[in-house]
Design a protein around this motif. Structure first.
Motif, PDB file in Angstrom:
ATOM      1  N   THR A   1       4.443  -7.909  -4.060  1.00  0.00           N
ATOM      2  CA  THR A   1       3.008  -7.648  -4.034  1.00  0.00           C
ATOM      3  C   THR A   1       2.371  -8.103  -5.333  1.00  0.00           C
TER       4      THR A   1
ATOM      5  N   ARG B   1      -5.722  -7.703  -3.303  1.00  0.00           N
ATOM      6  CA  ARG B   1      -4.276  -7.472  -3.334  1.00  0.00           C
ATOM      7  C   ARG B   1      -3.640  -8.309  -2.235  1.00  0.00           C
ATOM      8  N   TYR B   2      -2.373  -8.658  -2.442  1.00  0.00           N
ATOM      9  CA  TYR B   2      -1.679  -9.443  -1.419  1.00  0.00           C
ATOM     10  C   TYR B   2      -0.214  -9.046  -1.370  1.00  0.00           C
ATOM     11  N   LYS B   3       0.458  -9.465  -0.308  1.00  0.00           N
ATOM     12  CA  LYS B   3       1.900  -9.269  -0.218  1.00  0.00           C
ATOM     13  C   LYS B   3       2.549 -10.493   0.398  1.00  0.00           C
TER      14      LYS B   3
ATOM     15  N   THR C   1      -4.018  -8.044   1.518  1.00  0.00           N
ATOM     16  CA  THR C   1      -4.006  -6.643   1.972  1.00  0.00           C
ATOM     17  C   THR C   1      -5.241  -5.878   1.507  1.00  0.00           C
TER      18      THR C   1
ATOM     19  N   PRO D   1       8.403  -6.177   0.477  1.00  0.00           N
ATOM     20  CA  PRO D   1       7.569  -7.329   0.162  1.00  0.00           C
ATOM     21  C   PRO D   1       7.234  -7.403  -1.328  1.00  0.00           C
TER      22      PRO D   1
END
Ligand SMILES: [Zn+2]
Ligand SMILES: [Zn+2]
Length: 89
Positions: A12, A21-23, A61, A10
């Motif tokens: 990120t 944070r994200y993915k 996340t 992924p």
């Protein structure tokens, strides 16, 4: 109909302070710079980098995204702690 290409790893990202944070599990399509007035204001600069993905493929996340309703049809997501602009919905 768009074919979203699934990624093995992924993508990120996140904000400056690390609170959010994200993915993303797919390859963004039609990546572009947007020079519209709303994007200029949202990032405090001459343009925003737009990496479109489906909402269902965007996963936070860590932490929680804050929202600013920039118009009747759009909202801008940012980190409440450090102010980093993150997403556009
Ligand atoms: Zn932050
Ligand atoms: Zn724009």
């Amino acid at each position: 109909m768009t074919d979203w290409q699934k990624l093995d790893e992924p993508l990120t990202g996140g904000c400056q302070c690390g609170a959010v944070r994200y993915k993303v599990g797919v390859q963004p399509i039609n990546v572009h710079l947007c020079h519209c007035r709303m994007c200029q204001k949202a990032v405090g600069g001459p343009f925003a980098v737009i990496c479109p993905v489906l909402k269902t493929d965007f996963v936070v996340t860590r932490g929680e995204i804050g929202w600013f309703h920039s118009s009747a049809v759009a909202r801008r997501g940012f980190c409440r702690d450090c102010g980093t602009p993150l997403i556009f919905d």
